[in-house]
Design a protein around this motif. Structure first.
Motif, short mmCIF file in Angstrom:
data_model
loop_
_atom_site.label_atom_id
_atom_site.label_comp_id
_atom_site.label_asym_id
_atom_site.label_seq_id
_atom_site.Cartn_x
_atom_site.Cartn_y
_atom_site.Cartn_z
N GLU A 178 3.86 -27.73 -12.99
CA GLU A 178 4.00 -26.36 -13.50
C GLU A 178 4.96 -26.28 -14.69
O GLU A 178 5.11 -25.22 -15.29
CB GLU A 178 4.46 -25.42 -12.39
CG GLU A 178 3.38 -25.14 -11.35
CD GLU A 178 2.13 -24.49 -11.95
OE1 GLU A 178 2.25 -23.44 -12.61
OE2 GLU A 178 1.03 -25.04 -11.76
N ASN A 179 5.57 -27.40 -15.06
CA ASN A 179 6.46 -27.41 -16.23
C ASN A 179 5.68 -27.46 -17.53
O ASN A 179 6.11 -26.90 -18.54
CB ASN A 179 7.44 -28.57 -16.16
CG ASN A 179 8.49 -28.34 -15.10
OD1 ASN A 179 8.92 -27.22 -14.87
ND2 ASN A 179 8.90 -29.41 -14.43
N ILE A 180 4.55 -28.17 -17.52
CA ILE A 180 3.69 -28.26 -18.70
C ILE A 180 2.25 -28.34 -18.21
O ILE A 180 1.90 -29.26 -17.46
CB ILE A 180 3.98 -29.52 -19.56
CG1 ILE A 180 5.46 -29.68 -19.86
CG2 ILE A 180 3.18 -29.47 -20.86
CD1 ILE A 180 5.80 -31.02 -20.52
N PHE A 181 1.44 -27.38 -18.63
CA PHE A 181 0.02 -27.44 -18.28
C PHE A 181 -0.80 -26.81 -19.40
O PHE A 181 -0.28 -26.05 -20.22
CB PHE A 181 -0.26 -26.76 -16.93
CG PHE A 181 0.12 -25.31 -16.85
CD1 PHE A 181 -0.77 -24.31 -17.19
CD2 PHE A 181 1.39 -24.95 -16.42
CE1 PHE A 181 -0.42 -22.97 -17.11
CE2 PHE A 181 1.76 -23.61 -16.33
CZ PHE A 181 0.86 -22.62 -16.67
N ALA A 182 -2.06 -27.20 -19.44
CA ALA A 182 -2.96 -26.73 -20.50
C ALA A 182 -4.01 -25.80 -19.94
O ALA A 182 -4.53 -26.02 -18.84
CB ALA A 182 -3.64 -27.92 -21.17
N VAL A 231 -6.93 -24.51 -26.85
CA VAL A 231 -6.13 -25.07 -25.77
C VAL A 231 -4.74 -24.46 -25.91
O VAL A 231 -4.11 -24.59 -26.97
CB VAL A 231 -6.05 -26.60 -25.85
CG1 VAL A 231 -5.27 -27.15 -24.67
CG2 VAL A 231 -7.44 -27.22 -25.93
N VAL A 232 -4.28 -23.80 -24.86
CA VAL A 232 -2.92 -23.26 -24.84
C VAL A 232 -2.13 -24.10 -23.84
O VAL A 232 -2.46 -24.14 -22.66
CB VAL A 232 -2.88 -21.77 -24.43
CG1 VAL A 232 -1.44 -21.28 -24.35
CG2 VAL A 232 -3.69 -20.93 -25.40
N VAL A 233 -1.13 -24.80 -24.35
CA VAL A 233 -0.25 -25.56 -23.47
C VAL A 233 0.96 -24.67 -23.17
O VAL A 233 1.62 -24.19 -24.09
CB VAL A 233 0.18 -26.90 -24.09
CG1 VAL A 233 1.13 -27.63 -23.13
CG2 VAL A 233 -1.03 -27.77 -24.39
N LYS A 234 1.18 -24.45 -21.89
CA LYS A 234 2.29 -23.63 -21.44
C LYS A 234 3.45 -24.59 -21.13
O LYS A 234 3.30 -25.51 -20.33
CB LYS A 234 1.91 -22.84 -20.18
CG LYS A 234 0.66 -21.98 -20.34
CD LYS A 234 0.85 -20.84 -21.29
CE LYS A 234 1.46 -19.66 -20.61
NZ LYS A 234 1.56 -18.47 -21.48
N VAL A 235 4.59 -24.35 -21.79
CA VAL A 235 5.78 -25.18 -21.63
C VAL A 235 6.87 -24.33 -21.00
O VAL A 235 7.31 -23.35 -21.61
CB VAL A 235 6.25 -25.76 -22.98
CG1 VAL A 235 7.53 -26.55 -22.83
CG2 VAL A 235 5.14 -26.61 -23.63
N LYS A 236 7.28 -24.70 -19.81
CA LYS A 236 8.30 -23.91 -19.09
C LYS A 236 9.61 -23.94 -19.86
O LYS A 236 10.05 -24.97 -20.35
CB LYS A 236 8.50 -24.45 -17.68
CG LYS A 236 9.37 -23.55 -16.84
CD LYS A 236 9.13 -23.82 -15.36
CE LYS A 236 9.94 -22.89 -14.51
NZ LYS A 236 9.27 -21.68 -14.17
N VAL A 237 10.24 -22.78 -19.96
CA VAL A 237 11.54 -22.66 -20.61
C VAL A 237 12.56 -23.30 -19.68
O VAL A 237 12.62 -22.97 -18.48
CB VAL A 237 11.90 -21.19 -20.88
CG1 VAL A 237 13.30 -21.07 -21.45
CG2 VAL A 237 10.88 -20.57 -21.82
N ILE A 238 13.33 -24.21 -20.21
CA ILE A 238 14.32 -24.93 -19.39
C ILE A 238 15.69 -24.31 -19.54
O ILE A 238 16.10 -23.95 -20.59
CB ILE A 238 14.37 -26.43 -19.78
CG1 ILE A 238 13.00 -27.06 -19.56
CG2 ILE A 238 15.42 -27.15 -18.99
CD1 ILE A 238 12.88 -28.46 -20.09
#
Length: 150
Positions: free
Chosen positions: A44-48, A143-150
């Motif tokens: 869930e930290n990085i997914f497309a 393609v949208v890659v969702k990158v969790k804010v750390i």
């Protein structure tokens, strides 16, 4: 907001290690046969999210922002305008939905042309409105890659 050609991805490799992973994934993956859906890169930290749609009229767009994820939007085929505005005191028309990590706004934006093999990075401080037609509606594979804010 960042907008560039995927071939220039290395210019942004020092921004955030997960953005680098997202850009590498986009540059190295052949999406020609990839079906619409969700694809894990790092849980869930990085997914497309792969989708195909026809671009729409500006009046049908819904400006949005996210709190928990950075959007790395990659146009695999087609082209579109994406609206952009820095987050400020814009009028909220749909309050934050925690499940979908999204807030919708009514606001003016600048339109940015994003064509085949280009990407745009939208941070939580960026309102964006994807999928807007340039002249006539066209089919876009994105393609949208969702990158969790750390």
């Amino acid at each position: 907001m960042i907008v560039d050609q995927i071939e220039n991805k290395d210019l942004y490799s020092n921004l955030n290690p997960n953005i680098k992973k997202a850009l590498d994934y986009l540059a190295e993956t052949d999406f020609s046969e990839t079906e619409a859906g969700k694809y894990e890169i790092a849980g869930e930290n990085i997914f497309a999210l792969v989708s195909e749609y026809k671009t729409k009229d500006l009046s049908q767009g819904k400006p949005e922002s996210h709190k928990n994820y950075i959007d790395v939007q990659f146009v695999y085929s087609g082209e579109e305008f994406i609206g952009y505005a820095p987050l400020g005191n814009q009028k909220i028309v749909e309050p934050y939905n925690e499940t979908n990590d999204i807030t919708f706004y009514d606001c003016d934006q600048s339109l940015c042309l994003v064509q085949k093999k280009m990407f745009a990075v939208f941070f939580p401080t960026d309102i964006h409105m994807p999928g807007i037609r340039i002249t006539n509606p066209v089919l876009v594979k994105k393609v949208v890659v969702k990158v969790k804010v750390i």
